[in-house]
Design an enzyme around this catalytic site. Sequence first.
Site, mmCIF file in Angstrom:
data_model
loop_
_atom_site.group_PDB
_atom_site.id
_atom_site.type_symbol
_atom_site.label_atom_id
_atom_site.label_comp_id
_atom_site.label_asym_id
_atom_site.label_seq_id
_atom_site.Cartn_x
_atom_site.Cartn_y
_atom_site.Cartn_z
ATOM 1 N N GLY A 21 34.669 -14.708 -42.098
ATOM 2 C CA GLY A 21 33.636 -13.769 -42.548
ATOM 3 C C GLY A 21 32.715 -14.421 -43.569
ATOM 4 N N SER A 126 41.043 -19.464 -41.548
ATOM 5 C CA SER A 126 40.241 -20.597 -41.066
ATOM 6 C C SER A 126 40.890 -21.923 -41.453
ATOM 7 C CB SER A 126 38.839 -20.561 -41.670
ATOM 8 O OG SER A 126 38.187 -19.387 -41.313
ATOM 9 N N ASP A 149 37.704 -11.369 -50.485
ATOM 10 C CA ASP A 149 39.024 -10.767 -50.726
ATOM 11 C C ASP A 149 39.773 -11.436 -51.880
ATOM 12 O OD1 ASP A 149 38.297 -9.421 -48.415
ATOM 13 O OD2 ASP A 149 39.537 -10.673 -47.105
ATOM 14 N N GLY A 192 38.455 -5.930 -48.888
ATOM 15 C CA GLY A 192 39.474 -6.720 -49.583
ATOM 16 C C GLY A 192 40.667 -7.041 -48.712
ATOM 17 N N GLU A 244 40.484 -0.836 -48.829
ATOM 18 C CA GLU A 244 40.534 -0.438 -47.414
ATOM 19 C C GLU A 244 41.928 -0.464 -46.790
ATOM 20 O OE1 GLU A 244 38.006 -3.157 -45.270
ATOM 21 O OE2 GLU A 244 39.118 -4.912 -45.930
ATOM 22 N N HIS A 291 29.846 -3.951 -45.449
ATOM 23 C CA HIS A 291 29.338 -5.328 -45.477
ATOM 24 C C HIS A 291 28.280 -5.572 -46.542
ATOM 25 C CE1 HIS A 291 31.504 -4.979 -41.736
ATOM 26 N NE2 HIS A 291 31.641 -6.289 -41.779
ATOM 27 N N GLN A 293 28.914 -5.591 -49.426
ATOM 28 C CA GLN A 293 29.647 -6.444 -50.388
ATOM 29 C C GLN A 293 29.550 -7.919 -50.031
ATOM 30 O OE1 GLN A 293 33.680 -4.118 -51.176
ATOM 31 N NE2 GLN A 293 32.667 -3.451 -49.308
HETATM 32 O O1 F6P Z 1 37.913 -10.970 -45.019
HETATM 33 C C1 F6P Z 1 36.639 -10.530 -45.368
HETATM 34 C C2 F6P Z 1 36.384 -9.145 -44.851
HETATM 35 O O2 F6P Z 1 35.105 -8.730 -45.313
HETATM 36 C C3 F6P Z 1 37.435 -8.110 -45.215
HETATM 37 O O3 F6P Z 1 37.331 -7.678 -46.552
HETATM 38 C C4 F6P Z 1 37.164 -7.053 -44.167
HETATM 39 O O4 F6P Z 1 38.319 -6.302 -43.921
HETATM 40 C C5 F6P Z 1 36.773 -7.852 -42.953
HETATM 41 O O5 F6P Z 1 36.356 -9.131 -43.431
HETATM 42 C C6 F6P Z 1 35.681 -7.265 -42.106
HETATM 43 O O6 F6P Z 1 35.528 -8.033 -40.963
HETATM 44 P P1 F6P Z 1 34.272 -7.919 -39.981
HETATM 45 O O7 F6P Z 1 33.132 -8.642 -40.619
HETATM 46 O O8 F6P Z 1 34.741 -8.573 -38.738
HETATM 47 O O9 F6P Z 1 33.971 -6.472 -39.813
#
Ligand code: F6P
Length: 367
Positions: A21, A126, A149, A192, A244, A291, A293
Site C-alpha cells: 500500500g 513485501s 500501520d 492500521g 479498523e 485512504h 490517511q
Molecule cells: O497496510 C496499509 C493499509 O492502508 C491498511 O491500514 C488498510 O487496512 C489497508 O492497507 C487497505 O488496503 P487497500 O489499499 O487495498 O484498500
Amino acid sequence: MAIEGFKGMTAKTIGILTSGGDCAGLNAVIRAVVHRAHHYGWRTLGIHDGTMGLLDRPLRYSELDLAAVGSTMMRLGGTILGTTNKGNPFAFPIPGKAAQNRSAEIIAGVRELGLDAVIGIGGDGSFAILRRLAQQGQIPLVGVPKTIDNDIGLTDTSVGFDTAVTVATEALDRLQPTAASHARVMVLEVMGRDAGHIALHAGIAGGADIILLPEIGYTLEGISRKLNALRAQGRNSALVVVSEAVRTVEGKILKVEHRGGARRLGGIGQYLAHSIADATGAETRVTVLGHVQRGSPPSAQDRLIGTAFGVHAVDLIAEGKFDRMVAWQNRRVVDVPLADAIARYQAVDINSGLVRTARALGVYVGQ
Ligand code: F6P
C-alpha cells in the site's frame, strides 16, 4: 552482478521499487536515493508498480536522474513509481487457473536491467516476498520500511505513519466542533490493520474520549460509563476513535468486500455508532477516514525520515551491506537485519507509556 563488497567498484546500477500500500513520504525516499546514488556516480532505475515492472515484458521502469526527481516530488503523496499490494510472484493469480510461481521471471528482469542492487520500500509482507526473491536470485537487497500501520519491527517509526496520524488528528479537530454543535457522539474509524498505533496516537493528539484498539478488549458498559461520566461533567458530545481491526463485542472482525474480490477491514465504526446509540440513547454519527490517511502530502517528519532512510540505504550498498533494513532508533537512522525486522511484528504494547498517558487523562481505552 556482485553480491557483496561494492567498495572500490565503479559503475553501478541500482533499482528502486515501492511495494504494498502507498503512503506519504515514498517520494522523499526515492528522491534521496537518486541524490545519494548520483553522489557515488551510480545510475538509478525506478521499477514501476512494485515487482510487476520486473515481471512484465517489456520491462517497465524509468531512468531516475536529478532532473527526474526535481524539487516538487518530495512534497507529493503517493509514489511516482506506482505500487501494488497484490500479485505475490510466488503464488501469482491466474484467472480460472491455479496460482503460478513467477519468481524466476522477476529475477530474470533484474538481470536484464543489470541491477547491481535493489532497494525495496515496503512493509513486512513485501519484505518477505522481496527477501525470498533476493535469496533465490542472489540479488543484493536493502529494505526501507514504510507503512501507515507502523507495525514493522525494530524501527521506532516507518515512512507514512506520522502523516496518517496527522490526518487522523486533523479529522478529530474537525469533528469536535460539529459534535459539540449537535450534541453528538462522533465515531472515527481509522486504518492500521491489526495494529492500533494510528488510533492511539491520533486519539491522544486529537483529544478523543474513547480510543479502541485491536490489542485491548472493551465492553459497551465501559463505553457507556465513560459517556455518562462526560454527561455528568456537563459535556454534550464525545469523540470516539476506533481502529479498523477492533472486533465486535461478540468477537467478530468486520470486513468489506470490494468489487474484484478484495476483502478489507471495515465496518466497526458503523457497528459501534449503532451500538452506542442503542446502549446510551446518544445521537451518533460515523466517519470512515479510509485512504485519506495515505494520500496526503507528507508531514515534515515523514519527509525527514524518508530522506535519511534513502541516503542510508544507498550508503549500505556502497559498504556492501545487504539483506538489511534501514531503521529509526533513538533519534537516528541505523540498520538491522531484514529477517529480524520481518519477524518482530510491532503491535501496540498495552503497557506502553502512551496507553498509560491516555488512561491518565481519563480516556476509555478498554480493559
Ligand atoms: O497496510 C496499509 C493499509 O492502508 C491498511 O491500514 C488498510 O487496512 C489497508 O492497507 C487497505 O488496503 P487497500 O489499499 O487495498 O484498500
